[in-house]
Design an enzyme around this catalytic site. Structure first.
Site, short mmCIF file in Angstrom:
data_model
loop_
_atom_site.label_atom_id
_atom_site.label_comp_id
_atom_site.label_asym_id
_atom_site.label_seq_id
_atom_site.Cartn_x
_atom_site.Cartn_y
_atom_site.Cartn_z
N GLN A 56 -7.74 1.36 4.96
CA GLN A 56 -8.46 0.85 6.13
C GLN A 56 -9.87 0.38 5.82
O GLN A 56 -10.48 -0.31 6.62
CB GLN A 56 -8.50 1.92 7.22
CG GLN A 56 -7.15 2.17 7.88
CD GLN A 56 -6.59 0.95 8.60
OE1 GLN A 56 -7.33 0.11 9.10
NE2 GLN A 56 -5.27 0.83 8.62
N GLY A 58 0.82 -1.20 0.00
CA GLY A 58 0.00 0.00 0.00
C GLY A 58 0.86 1.25 0.00
O GLY A 58 0.52 2.25 -0.65
N THR A 59 1.97 1.20 0.72
CA THR A 59 2.89 2.34 0.75
C THR A 59 3.40 2.66 -0.64
O THR A 59 3.45 3.82 -1.05
CB THR A 59 4.05 2.02 1.72
OG1 THR A 59 3.51 1.87 3.03
CG2 THR A 59 5.09 3.12 1.72
N CYS A 63 5.39 7.27 23.85
CA CYS A 63 6.37 6.38 24.45
C CYS A 63 6.43 5.03 23.74
O CYS A 63 7.31 4.22 24.00
CB CYS A 63 6.05 6.18 25.93
SG CYS A 63 4.33 5.81 26.22
N SER A 81 -4.13 -1.71 0.40
CA SER A 81 -3.10 -2.64 0.85
C SER A 81 -3.74 -3.97 1.24
O SER A 81 -4.62 -3.99 2.11
CB SER A 81 -2.38 -2.02 2.05
OG SER A 81 -1.50 -2.95 2.63
N ALA A 82 -3.31 -5.06 0.61
CA ALA A 82 -4.00 -6.35 0.80
C ALA A 82 -3.91 -6.88 2.22
O ALA A 82 -4.86 -7.49 2.72
CB ALA A 82 -3.46 -7.37 -0.18
N HIS A 83 -2.79 -6.68 2.89
CA HIS A 83 -2.64 -7.29 4.22
C HIS A 83 -3.55 -6.63 5.26
O HIS A 83 -3.65 -7.11 6.38
CB HIS A 83 -1.18 -7.34 4.66
CG HIS A 83 -0.64 -6.04 5.18
ND1 HIS A 83 -0.49 -5.79 6.50
CD2 HIS A 83 -0.26 -4.94 4.53
CE1 HIS A 83 -0.01 -4.58 6.65
NE2 HIS A 83 0.14 -4.04 5.48
#
Lengths: 460, 460
Positions: B177, B69-70, B320, B194-196
């Site tokens: 998403q 996807g990136t 954090c 993005s497939a995952h």
């Protein structure tokens, strides 16, 4: 049904399949996360990196996984060129690099960089001194493949790396075709490879950058893979890639010896069984599993279809099998015949029977294509028509211009000339190659309003 | 052991696994080759492209597969920005886009482009009119996610697309998403996914570019995937991605309704069971499976470790837990509390028992972290020490500055001020958020030689 194109893509190695399936369950989570699924993914990723680094011969923190060999090459070249921008914009590549290297070089040139190509000899091999002559104070990077993907010739990487080191220039090695056979020796700086070439899965490339090489990753920032390869890491494939690299390496020595015998047999028998064939690439300094030859008066695409129908899957660098209608830049750089070109690359496990079967069908298929094209040998006329002839082959595609030339050469006397007018880019390569094979003299070319005129003097 | 971080990566869907395994045998060859293994690969690739295009709602020739996807986002943004370079260099993105969009925007800005961010409301939602106000004659591209990855808020994509269309500006939608839940409605120009994220394998992104959108692929040339995604196509993963997208879509309506009930329960119960918690994101216009909340006086990393030990894998946007020590840019843009942040995103098949189990352990874990940090409620002194106090919390990290503030507020009278000197970036977000939750007045910040002084006026 023998598949003889492992240089394009190798069938999945059984170890790759096992590792892939196992890690589908364990390796789908984000390795950057702190919870157990993430930690498990991180452990798998770290182990894969260690295994791959060991096979490459580098430190694990020098190696990142990319989505393909092409991405490794693009990122590797861009990273070094940007990291050494202050040194200068000079890039040196061999003339027979993979298209991924040459296309990255085009981008560099388009951005104002200077690109120089190192020529190769008739075997497709560079000489280390040619690199030395081109390297200068503004050279940011030199690139050399470990072995050629089309003709199998092994390059003198270690020697070129020494020349580069002496000049203070990093050397990027595209090891896509050879990494399964063994590590790349010598003092290289950056190494790229592709898992699906050694029987690993698609979707994994390797990019190793030695410590001390100035490297500035290009493109949008992404903290994964040391900032050198953006996107969610394809962990099951990465695990399978590392496991299969280790597996093929364990088999490499024995398999290499076995395939080398089969390829030696192919080299000898093709030259003997098929008339007017040129076996190209270095006879000794070559990959164990790959042989390439070109057949005069043959249309590569028709021959490939015939071989496919006979059950043999092979590849070709002929122009008629490419979308660009230009022959392979590798064959062009070597100055060898490109028509009727066939590349045979044997996967691990290929049997002698499969190779013999190929040798049985090949001569008949080549003869059939030639007959179909009307490729008859020239009759050397006792009474030549004229001192010089000109053939208009405009619009005809490879191998027709060469076939027309062969038909016509007997119509002029020894010392007479035949000029072939052609607008097929391949004639520039194949007419001189024909002359060399036939013992005729290639006089030269001259531009014409339409096409180019190639002149040949009859010598025999 | 419930995994509640499907927004990072979803476990592999059974259909994805089946399709992947089946296509390992059929889909390893190069689909550009003419022989049977290549033709078979080409058929698989074409079928996968048709299935994916149908699910996206575009033509097959508008869709290419990328390695992630990136990569889809990076290539999509770069391609439109370059294709519309003559229009201008103005890029408009929402403030809550995924980091892949924001990092590509940074590259654009570094190259001389002008980037403007569209603000969001406290629910993380953009307004279409804010886009309208920023679009101009030099705007090359606008970007908007279909739904936010951290807080689940669904964006008004169709309305923003209309605003963009009216201004003649293409809209790129990051649908990572939401694509598993349904197609993105409206007149978008470019879509990335993005497939995952939907249960497909890692290693596959989708990039759809509508016909008519000016698009100039960047980077080195590569003829695969219409020149928009270089590298050997990861065919088994592509086949698995398309098959699983179809499968999750078939289950989406029922699963969405089921998970929505569980998330509603989480939203209500977390607010009731945990004191001083802020449930963030839009209560109705949201993804069905995702809820995010922040816990005052809690260290996000400690809470995540506690949840992990209790068997729950969740994510956090707290500073954090990030390598940058800054809180999620999404929470910052929304102006909500970031400390003790937890994102719960339920995979398909999550049971009510698993959600109830989480609700059982959460309050005790939060209380434990608070106790460990000494986060006691302020005693409102009858006899205040002074009109104003200054707390030096330099060197202390989130949530300590806020805890110190909460302890000290009772030491000044109503109308008095407490100033917190802090060099923790998070204080800028969490001190105002604390004031809003506690009914105190946030006065403002002032730079100091070391750190920043944040001043709060006691109101109750």
């Amino acid at each position: 049904m023998p598949y003889f194109d492992t240089a394009s893509a190798a069938p999945l190695h059984p170890v790759a399949r096992q590792a892939l399936q196992a890690s589908l369950d364990e390796g789908w989570a984000d390795p950057a996360r702190l919870y157990r699924e993430g930690r498990r993914a991180r452990l798998l990723l770290d182990a894969a990196r260690e295994a791959a680094a060991e096979a490459v011969g580098c430190r694990p923190d020098e190696l990142v996984f990319t989505p393909s060999g092409t991405h490794a090459v693009h990122s590797g070249m861009a990273g070094v060129l940007a990291g050494r921008r202050r040194v200068g914009g000079h890039l040196v590549v061999s003339a027979v690099e993979h298209s991924s290297v040459l296309h990255a070089a085009e981008v560099h040139a388009a951005g104002g960089g200077r690109v120089e190509e190192v020529p190769v000899d008739r075997f497709g091999r560079v000489s280390p001194s040619s690199y030395g002559e081109l390297l200068g104070h503004s050279t940011a990077l030199a690139c050399l493949q470990s072995a050629n993907h089309e003709v199998g010739t092994v390059q003198p990487v270690a020697e070129v790396a020494d020349v580069c080191a002496a000049a203070g220039v990093p050397l990027l090695v595209d090891a896509a075709q050879s990494l399964g056979w063994g590590p790349v020796s010598g003092n290289w700086s950056v190494l790229c490879a592709s898992a699906h070439k050694w029987g690993g899965p698609a979707g994994v490339g390797l990019l190793a950058v030695r410590k001390g090489v100035r490297f500035a990753p290009q493109g949008p920032a992404d903290e994964r893979e040391s900032g050198r390869s953006p996107g969610f890491v394809n962990l099951p494939a990465v695990v399978a890639a590392a496991a299969s690299l280790r597996a093929v390496r364990a088999e490499a020595e024995a398999e290499s010896a076995r395939l080398r015998i089969l390829v030696d047999r192919l080299r000898r028998r093709v030259a003997r069984l098929v008339p007017d064939v040129e076996v190209v690439g270095h006879p000794d300094l070559r990959l164990p599993h790959l042989v390439t030859f070109s057949c005069l008066y043959v249309d590569g695409e028709t021959l490939l279809h015939g071989l496919d129908r006979a059950g043999y899957s092979v590849s070709s660098g002929s122009s008629c099998t490419s979308s660009t209608l230009t022959p392979s830049h590798v064959l062009r750089a070597m100055g060898v015949l490109s028509e009727g070109n066939v590349r045979v690359s044997l996967p691990a496990g290929t049997t002698a029977a499969e190779v013999n079967g190929f040798l049985e069908v090949l001569p008949g298929l080549v003869a059939g294509v030639r007959e179909q094209l009307g490729a008859v040998e020239a009759v050397m006329a006792v009474d030549p028509e004229a001192e010089s002839l000109e053939l208009d082959t405009l619009g005809l595609r490879c191998p027709q211009p060469v076939i027309e030339l062969a038909r016509a050469i007997g119509r002029v006397p020894v010392g007479g000339t035949v000029t072939v007018l052609s607008d097929d880019e391949v004639a520039r390569l194949d007419i001189p190659a024909w002359c060399a094979m036939r013992g005729q003299v290639y006089v030269g070319e001259a531009p014409r309003p339409a096409g180019t005129a190639y002149t040949v003097r009859r010598a025999v």
